[in-house]
Write an enzyme that holds these catalytic residues in place. Structure first.
Site, PDB file in Angstrom:
ATOM      1  N   ARG A  44       0.586  -1.014  -0.382  1.00  0.00           N
ATOM      2  CA  ARG A  44      -0.131  -0.128  -0.073  1.00  0.00           C
ATOM      3  C   ARG A  44       1.283   1.162   0.152  1.00  0.00           C
ATOM      4  O   ARG A  44       0.787   2.802  -0.818  1.00  0.00           O
ATOM      5  CB  ARG A  44      -0.926   0.172   0.820  1.00  0.00           C
ATOM      6  CG  ARG A  44      -2.434  -0.919   1.259  1.00  0.00           C
ATOM      7  CD  ARG A  44      -3.052  -0.820   2.127  1.00  0.00           C
ATOM      8  NE  ARG A  44      -2.857  -1.040   3.822  1.00  0.00           N
ATOM      9  CZ  ARG A  44      -2.101  -2.401   4.243  1.00  0.00           C
ATOM     10  NH1 ARG A  44      -3.047  -3.611   3.608  1.00  0.00           N
ATOM     11  NH2 ARG A  44      -2.811  -2.230   5.055  1.00  0.00           N
ATOM     12  N   LYS A 133     -10.376  15.889   6.117  1.00  0.00           N
ATOM     13  CA  LYS A 133     -11.678  15.281   5.401  1.00  0.00           C
ATOM     14  C   LYS A 133     -12.469  14.605   6.049  1.00  0.00           C
ATOM     15  O   LYS A 133     -12.487  13.738   7.011  1.00  0.00           O
ATOM     16  CB  LYS A 133     -10.836  14.751   3.677  1.00  0.00           C
ATOM     17  CG  LYS A 133     -12.520  14.713   2.438  1.00  0.00           C
ATOM     18  CD  LYS A 133     -12.345  13.940   1.534  1.00  0.00           C
ATOM     19  CE  LYS A 133     -12.436  12.531   1.872  1.00  0.00           C
ATOM     20  NZ  LYS A 133     -12.923  11.075   1.366  1.00  0.00           N
ATOM     21  N   LYS A 216     -16.289  19.531  -1.708  1.00  0.00           N
ATOM     22  CA  LYS A 216     -16.173  18.401  -2.599  1.00  0.00           C
ATOM     23  C   LYS A 216     -17.275  17.812  -2.348  1.00  0.00           C
ATOM     24  O   LYS A 216     -17.778  16.911  -1.916  1.00  0.00           O
ATOM     25  CB  LYS A 216     -15.173  17.396  -1.261  1.00  0.00           C
ATOM     26  CG  LYS A 216     -14.816  16.351  -2.505  1.00  0.00           C
ATOM     27  CD  LYS A 216     -13.138  15.638  -2.044  1.00  0.00           C
ATOM     28  CE  LYS A 216     -13.145  14.553  -3.156  1.00  0.00           C
ATOM     29  NZ  LYS A 216     -12.178  13.869  -2.631  1.00  0.00           N
TER      30      LYS A 216
HETATM   31  C1  5MM Z   1     -10.613   7.695  -1.959  1.00  0.00           C
HETATM   32  O1  5MM Z   1     -11.994   6.929  -1.586  1.00  0.00           O
HETATM   33  C2  5MM Z   1     -12.194   7.512  -0.891  1.00  0.00           C
HETATM   34  C3  5MM Z   1     -12.996   6.674   0.662  1.00  0.00           C
HETATM   35  O2  5MM Z   1     -12.456   5.804   0.870  1.00  0.00           O
HETATM   36  P1  5MM Z   1     -13.496   4.550   1.593  1.00  0.00           P
HETATM   37  O3  5MM Z   1     -14.368   4.353   0.516  1.00  0.00           O
HETATM   38  O4  5MM Z   1     -12.278   3.938   2.172  1.00  0.00           O
HETATM   39  O5  5MM Z   1     -13.585   5.520   2.895  1.00  0.00           O
HETATM   40  C4  5MM Z   1     -13.033   9.171  -1.521  1.00  0.00           C
HETATM   41  O6  5MM Z   1     -13.813   9.503   0.327  1.00  0.00           O
HETATM   42  C5  5MM Z   1     -12.473   9.759  -1.380  1.00  0.00           C
HETATM   43  O7  5MM Z   1     -11.584  10.462  -1.546  1.00  0.00           O
HETATM   44  C6  5MM Z   1     -13.830  10.054  -2.839  1.00  0.00           C
HETATM   45  O8  5MM Z   1     -14.953   9.853  -3.046  1.00  0.00           O
HETATM   46  C7  5MM Z   1     -13.710  10.830  -4.372  1.00  0.00           C
HETATM   47  O9  5MM Z   1     -12.863   9.521  -4.976  1.00  0.00           O
HETATM   48  P2  5MM Z   1     -13.500   9.363  -5.932  1.00  0.00           P
HETATM   49  O10 5MM Z   1     -12.796   7.684  -6.856  1.00  0.00           O
HETATM   50  O11 5MM Z   1     -15.078   8.897  -5.671  1.00  0.00           O
HETATM   51  O12 5MM Z   1     -12.339  10.835  -6.978  1.00  0.00           O
END
Ligand code: 5MM
Length: 335
Positions: A44, A133, A216
């Site tokens: 990871r 976040k 966001k």
């Molecule tokens: C990177 O994925 C984040 C969520 O992780 P978990 O579900 O494991 O907590 C997610 O919050 C992400 O930051 C946002 O949804 C944006 O990711 P995408 O892939 O939608 O651009």
């Protein structure tokens, strides 16, 4: 200019965007297993470190959202937050502890993590985090999101934001209305407006400085199972209209999530949004999948090929940074 406003602007100005590398161990395990790589702490870290030390990182990425495991890891004899700061970017941290079933609405989710948050924030600040976040998740159907889910997630996002600013960090406020389902783009527009307006009502009630946050949100899209096919121009117009009418002017910027769009779709839509943007908001990206997918696929075939993986990531980061300035085109993409 306030310190928090300054940090927010450093993260998202001049076409810079955010790399969402905050997949929890469960999600990261799924991503790695999908490409047949064992999900160990070392693997990871290796993938993430490969992205963090790339040229795309120093040129395009204003902030990286980390997960608890990563912010405490070391690479190249440096703590990860220090490594990110040295790459001309700001380290951030996901501080919610995930979306759980919302009592009183068996199919909807409430994001948890408020208990003990102040103490965790102090620890992350000491580790070097400049922003944080928290993601609220909402599904769309005839009856969802319910008033209960809209209200309770907005309340949690506001309590989180207020605590984060108290600890001198910039909160990213992420209300995500999911693409899953057969809803139309108009439904997505209406429900997203309602959710975002409620979030800002609560943020204001909790005395959050709106100049020191980044929103966001999702773009306005039809559900993945919908018959309602709309053009990219329509997506951009609806998204801009929705945000113009629901986000207060003080907010410095908006960094979209990709939400399951393909890499190209997410870039193209962001580009059109910026071409048509007449608001004062900066409109950029905070992508997870849409920044990492191709790089992860490439890396999985030879996890020692750092340079090759970085080349793939650099291209995606550069394309999105062009899109964040309305300067992307299909020709540049394929050059
Ligand atoms: C990177 O994925 C984040 C969520 O992780 P978990 O579900 O494991 O907590 C997610 O919050 C992400 O930051 C946002 O949804 C944006 O990711 P995408 O892939 O939608 O651009």
């Amino acid at each position: 200019m306030s310190e928090l406003n300054n940090i927010a602007l450093e993260i998202i100005s001049n076409g810079k965007g955010i790399l969402a590398a905050d997949e929890s161990t469960g999600t990261m395990t799924k991503r790695l297993e999908d490409v047949n790589v064992p999900s160990t702490p070392e693997n990871r870290l290796l993938f993430r470190e490969t992205l963090f030390t790339s040229q795309g990182m120093s040129q395009c990425i204003g902030g990286v959202i980390l997960y608890d495991e990563t912010i405490k890891q070391n690479a190249k004899n440096k703590k990860i937050p220090e490594l990110i700061s040295n790459m001309n970017s700001h380290p951030g941290i996901k501080v919610d502890t995930g979306a759980k079933v919302l009592a009183g609405s068996s199919e909807e989710k409430i994001t948890e993590g408020l208990d003990g948050l102040r103490e965790r924030l102090k620890e992350y600040y000491k580790l070097g985090a400049k922003f944080t976040k928290w993601r609220g998740v909402y599904s769309i159907s005839k009856e969802y999101p319910s008033k209960l889910s809209i209200h309770s997630n907005a309340h949690a996002l506001a309590r989180y934001s207020s605590l984060v600013q108290e600890c001198n960090m910039v909160p990213i406020v992420e209300p995500e209305l999911l693409m899953d389902g057969n809803h139309s783009a108009k439904d997505c527009y209406n429900k997203t407006s309602e959710v975002i307006k409620k979030c800002f009502d609560e943020l204001i009630l909790h005395k959050v400085d709106l100049k020191g946050i980044i929103l966001k949100p999702n773009m306005i899209l039809a559900g993945t199972k919908s018959q309602d096919k709309i053009s990219n121009e329509e997506v951009a117009k609806l998204t801009l209209d929705c945000l113009k009418n629901s986000v207060p002017n003080e907010v410095p910027g908006i960094a979209f999530l990709s939400g399951g769009q393909s890499e190209i779709q997410a870039t193209e839509n962001l580009n059109l949004i910026n071409k048509l943007n007449k608001t004062n908001f900066i409109m950029t990206y905070s992508y997870g999948r849409a920044l990492q997918q191709s790089a992860l696929k490439f890396w999985s075939k030879n996890i020692q090929d750092i340079e090759g993986t970085q080349k793939v990531f650099n291209h995606r980061a550069k394309m999105n940074t062009l899109a964040a300035q309305g300067k992307w085109s299909k020709e540049i993409e394929n050059k």
